[in-house]
Design a protein around this motif. Sequence first.
Motif, PDB file in Angstrom:
ATOM      1  N   LYS A 244       0.631  -1.364  -0.029  1.00 40.64           N
ATOM      2  CA  LYS A 244      -0.016  -0.203   0.099  1.00 40.64           C
ATOM      3  C   LYS A 244       0.819   1.423   0.156  1.00 40.64           C
ATOM      4  N   LEU A 245       1.911   1.239   0.767  1.00 43.58           N
ATOM      5  CA  LEU A 245       2.801   2.396   0.757  1.00 43.58           C
ATOM      6  C   LEU A 245       3.362   2.686  -0.455  1.00 43.58           C
ATOM      7  N   GLY A 246       3.767   1.697  -1.162  1.00 45.60           N
ATOM      8  CA  GLY A 246       4.463   1.679  -2.587  1.00 45.60           C
ATOM      9  C   GLY A 246       3.619   2.269  -3.633  1.00 45.60           C
ATOM     10  N   THR A 247       2.373   1.743  -3.464  1.00 47.08           N
ATOM     11  CA  THR A 247       1.057   2.316  -4.405  1.00 47.08           C
ATOM     12  C   THR A 247       0.913   3.668  -4.310  1.00 47.08           C
ATOM     13  N   GLU A 248       0.987   4.035  -2.920  1.00 41.10           N
ATOM     14  CA  GLU A 248       0.575   5.442  -2.738  1.00 41.10           C
ATOM     15  C   GLU A 248       1.753   6.328  -3.093  1.00 41.10           C
ATOM     16  N   MET A 249       2.982   5.991  -2.872  1.00 41.06           N
ATOM     17  CA  MET A 249       4.062   6.809  -3.170  1.00 41.06           C
ATOM     18  C   MET A 249       4.129   6.795  -4.816  1.00 41.06           C
ATOM     19  N   THR A 250       3.783   5.703  -5.555  1.00 41.00           N
ATOM     20  CA  THR A 250       3.666   5.889  -6.833  1.00 41.00           C
ATOM     21  C   THR A 250       2.751   6.976  -7.391  1.00 41.00           C
ATOM     22  N   LYS A 251       1.540   6.828  -6.805  1.00 44.64           N
ATOM     23  CA  LYS A 251       0.586   7.961  -7.267  1.00 44.64           C
ATOM     24  C   LYS A 251       1.102   9.220  -7.056  1.00 44.64           C
ATOM     25  N   ALA A 252       1.749   9.374  -5.986  1.00 48.53           N
ATOM     26  CA  ALA A 252       2.063  10.853  -5.627  1.00 48.53           C
ATOM     27  C   ALA A 252       3.272  11.009  -6.170  1.00 48.53           C
ATOM     28  N   ASP A 253       3.885  10.185  -7.298  1.00 47.65           N
ATOM     29  CA  ASP A 253       5.209  10.556  -7.909  1.00 47.65           C
ATOM     30  C   ASP A 253       6.206  10.439  -7.069  1.00 47.65           C
ATOM     31  N   GLU A 254       6.352  10.040  -5.963  1.00 45.36           N
ATOM     32  CA  GLU A 254       7.448   9.892  -4.754  1.00 45.36           C
ATOM     33  C   GLU A 254       8.292   8.755  -4.882  1.00 45.36           C
ATOM     34  N   LEU A 255       7.827   7.594  -5.328  1.00 47.59           N
ATOM     35  CA  LEU A 255       8.578   6.455  -5.120  1.00 47.59           C
ATOM     36  C   LEU A 255       9.638   6.309  -5.898  1.00 47.59           C
ATOM     37  N   PHE A 256       9.618   6.668  -7.248  1.00 42.41           N
ATOM     38  CA  PHE A 256      10.699   6.614  -8.245  1.00 42.41           C
ATOM     39  C   PHE A 256      11.735   7.736  -7.873  1.00 42.41           C
ATOM     40  N   ASN A 257      11.092   8.837  -7.557  1.00 37.60           N
ATOM     41  CA  ASN A 257      12.102   9.787  -7.058  1.00 37.60           C
ATOM     42  C   ASN A 257      12.965   9.530  -6.069  1.00 37.60           C
ATOM     43  N   SER A 258      12.365   8.756  -4.941  1.00 33.59           N
ATOM     44  CA  SER A 258      12.996   8.481  -3.676  1.00 33.59           C
ATOM     45  C   SER A 258      14.303   7.506  -4.123  1.00 33.59           C
ATOM     46  N   HIS A 259      13.806   6.595  -5.127  1.00 35.95           N
ATOM     47  CA  HIS A 259      15.011   5.445  -5.536  1.00 35.95           C
ATOM     48  C   HIS A 259      16.122   6.484  -6.287  1.00 35.95           C
ATOM     49  N   ILE A 260      15.889   7.400  -7.038  1.00 34.24           N
ATOM     50  CA  ILE A 260      16.710   8.077  -7.703  1.00 34.24           C
ATOM     51  C   ILE A 260      17.886   8.910  -6.675  1.00 34.24           C
ATOM     52  N   ALA A 261      17.113   9.406  -5.750  1.00 33.52           N
ATOM     53  CA  ALA A 261      17.927  10.159  -4.526  1.00 33.52           C
ATOM     54  C   ALA A 261      19.055   9.048  -3.898  1.00 33.52           C
ATOM     55  N   SER A 262      18.163   8.153  -3.371  1.00 36.25           N
ATOM     56  CA  SER A 262      19.033   7.057  -2.624  1.00 36.25           C
ATOM     57  C   SER A 262      20.226   6.484  -3.467  1.00 36.25           C
ATOM     58  N   TRP A 263      20.014   6.218  -4.826  1.00 40.51           N
ATOM     59  CA  TRP A 263      21.153   5.792  -5.345  1.00 40.51           C
ATOM     60  C   TRP A 263      21.978   6.778  -5.993  1.00 40.51           C
ATOM     61  N   GLU A 264      21.465   7.885  -5.890  1.00 36.13           N
ATOM     62  CA  GLU A 264      22.732   9.183  -5.998  1.00 36.13           C
ATOM     63  C   GLU A 264      23.740   9.026  -5.084  1.00 36.13           C
ATOM     64  N   THR A 265      23.017   8.919  -3.811  1.00 38.14           N
ATOM     65  CA  THR A 265      23.676   9.019  -2.329  1.00 38.14           C
ATOM     66  C   THR A 265      24.680   7.537  -2.427  1.00 38.14           C
ATOM     67  N   LYS A 266      24.249   6.612  -2.812  1.00 40.73           N
ATOM     68  CA  LYS A 266      24.868   5.382  -2.904  1.00 40.73           C
ATOM     69  C   LYS A 266      26.098   5.460  -3.796  1.00 40.73           C
ATOM     70  N   TRP A 267      25.885   6.078  -4.966  1.00 35.67           N
ATOM     71  CA  TRP A 267      26.794   6.082  -6.134  1.00 35.67           C
ATOM     72  C   TRP A 267      28.144   6.961  -5.607  1.00 35.67           C
ATOM     73  N   LYS A 268      27.693   8.058  -4.901  1.00 36.22           N
ATOM     74  CA  LYS A 268      28.724   9.079  -4.340  1.00 36.22           C
ATOM     75  C   LYS A 268      29.770   8.343  -3.151  1.00 36.22           C
ATOM     76  N   SER A 269      29.237   7.442  -2.462  1.00 34.34           N
ATOM     77  CA  SER A 269      29.842   6.513  -1.611  1.00 34.34           C
ATOM     78  C   SER A 269      30.846   5.536  -2.136  1.00 34.34           C
ATOM     79  N   GLY A 270      30.655   5.067  -3.119  1.00 30.57           N
ATOM     80  CA  GLY A 270      31.312   4.053  -3.992  1.00 30.57           C
ATOM     81  C   GLY A 270      31.118   3.718  -5.483  1.00 30.57           C
TER      82      GLY A 270
END
Length: 531
Positions: A58-84
Motif C-alpha cells: 500500500k505504501l509503494g502504491t501511494e508513493m507511486t501515485k504521488a510520484d514519490e517512489l521513483f524519485n526516492s529511488h533516484i535520490a537513494s542511488w545518487e547517495t549510494k554512487w557518491k559513496s562508492g
Amino acid sequence: MYGKILAPESDTSGYLDVFIFWNQFPKLLILQPNEERKSWFSIISVSQIKSKALESYKLGTEMTKADELFNSHIASWETKWKSGNIDLDGDVYLSKAIHASMYYILSSLPPIMSEEFPFYGLSPGSLATGGRSHDDDYHGHVFWDMEIWMYPPILAFHPSLARKMLLYRVQCLDEAKNKARRHGYRGAMFPWESAYSGIEVCPGAVYANNEQHITGDIAWAVQQYLYVTRDVSFLTNDGGWELIYNIAVFWESRVDYDDSIDKYVINSVMPPDEYHHCIDNSVYTNVIATISLMLPYFAAKLMKNKVTVPEQWRHIADNIYIPFDEKNKYHPEFDGYTKGSEVKQADVILLGYPLMYDMPKDVRKNDLINYAKVTDSFGPAMTWSMFAIGWLELKDFEKADKIFKRSYAHIQEPFKTWSEVPDGGGAYNFITGMGGFLQTIIFGYAGIRIYSDHLEMNPVLPYETNNFVLHGVHYLGSAFMLEISDTMVTVTRTTKNENSPELHLVQNDKSIPLSFEKSVSVPREKLIIQP
C-alpha cells in the motif's frame, strides 16, 4: 498470493509462509511507432507476515501515485554512487556495464543499518526467479560465488555490507559444525549450497560431499575483511573468532600426513573445476587451506593475543603439499592431472589472484597459458576476468584487453543483465559473473592488492579510456578517491572515522602524508598506502 514454500530444507525447518502482493504487469513492453519513450511501474511486496507485505504494498502504491517512489529511488542511488563508484572517461559501453554490474549486486543486498530485512547471502542468480530448473537459477542458494566473486568489489567500496555477508556465515556456523561431525571431522565444514537454515541444500551429493574448498573461501573473505578494517569487534562480539577458529580446526582434522613425501595432504575432494571430482591434492584447495590455518594468528594479534592459537596449525600450513610440475614449470590442478585435460572454469589461475600465492613470474605465465588452452569456452562468465587479471599482472596489456572483452558476450541488452554462459543460457542475472567483471576493473586495471599491513596499487588504463576514477575505496576507516590518468595517479582522502590511523602514500622509498581532503599526485607507477 499466499502459500508455503514447496519443500522445507530439513525435517525441523518447516514450511515457511510467503505472502505476495503485486500489481499486474504486462508480459511485453511495447513502444508504438509514434512513441519514443514510455514508462511502466511494477510494485511487488513479499514477506512472511501478511500485514507487513500488505502495508509495504500500500505504501509503494501511494508513493507511486504521488510520484514519490521513483524519485526516492533516484535520490537513494545518487547517495549510494557518491559513496562508492567507478567513473570512466572514454568507453561509454564499458562504463554502463560497470554501473549495471555494481547496481545488480548492491540491489541484492539489504540496507546496511536495518535489522528489518534479514539477509541470507547472495546467490549466483541474484534474487531467485523460481519456477525453473536448479541449474538455471540455483533456487537462491549461496555458494562460494558470494565470497570469491561478489564479495571483493563490495569490500572495496562498502565494507559495512561486506560485514553483513560474513555475518551470514557466522549465522550458519552451528550447522557447519554439524556437517563436519556427520563427515567424521572436527570444526566447521560449510555446505556447498546453503540458504535459510544453513544446512546443506545441494541436490547433488558429489558436490555436497567433495567441494570442500568453500570452507577455506570463507576464511579468505574474513582475512581480506580484517586486512581492510581491523574490525576487532567482528571477532570478539559478533562471532568472527569462533568462525575462523572452527574453520582452522576443520582443516587440521581434514589433512593427512604422508610420510613418503613428509607433507600434509588433502585427499578425495572436488576442486573449483567441477569436471573432476574425488581427486587428491587440489592445488587450489590446499592453498586455501593454508590461508585458513594461518588466519587465526593474524586475528589473535588484532585481539592483543587474548586468545590462544595452536602452534600445530602453523606447522601444518608450512608443510601442506602443493602440486608442482618441475619439468614444465606449472601447477597441475591436482595429483594425477593430465596436462591438456579440459577444465570447466577458473581454478589454478586463482592462485595468483585472488589468493596471491607467491610464485615466479614464469610459473604464473605458464599457468595462464596452459589453462587458457583447456578451459571450456562455454564455462561460466567469471572465468575470463581472472585470466585478464593474470595478464595485467604480467603487463601483457594486449592479451589482457583481448581476454577481458570476452566478458562482453555475457552481457544481455537492453538492461545489461548477465547470462551465465555466452549463448544467453544459465542463470538469468548472473551476478557471479558481474563480480568477476568488476574485479577486473578494481584489482586488474586499477591493480589494487590488499595485504596484512598495506594497500598496494599498480594501475593501468583500461583500453580506449583516457582516465578512470574510483570513488570511495576504503582502507582502515578512511575512504579514498583514486584518479588514474595516462601518466599520473591522484589520491585524495575523502572521509575518515575517528579510529582511522594516519596514513601515508609510499612510492620509490618516498613517503607522503595523506591528509584529509588534500590530494597527492604521483607518477602512474606502483604505490603503497600504509599507516
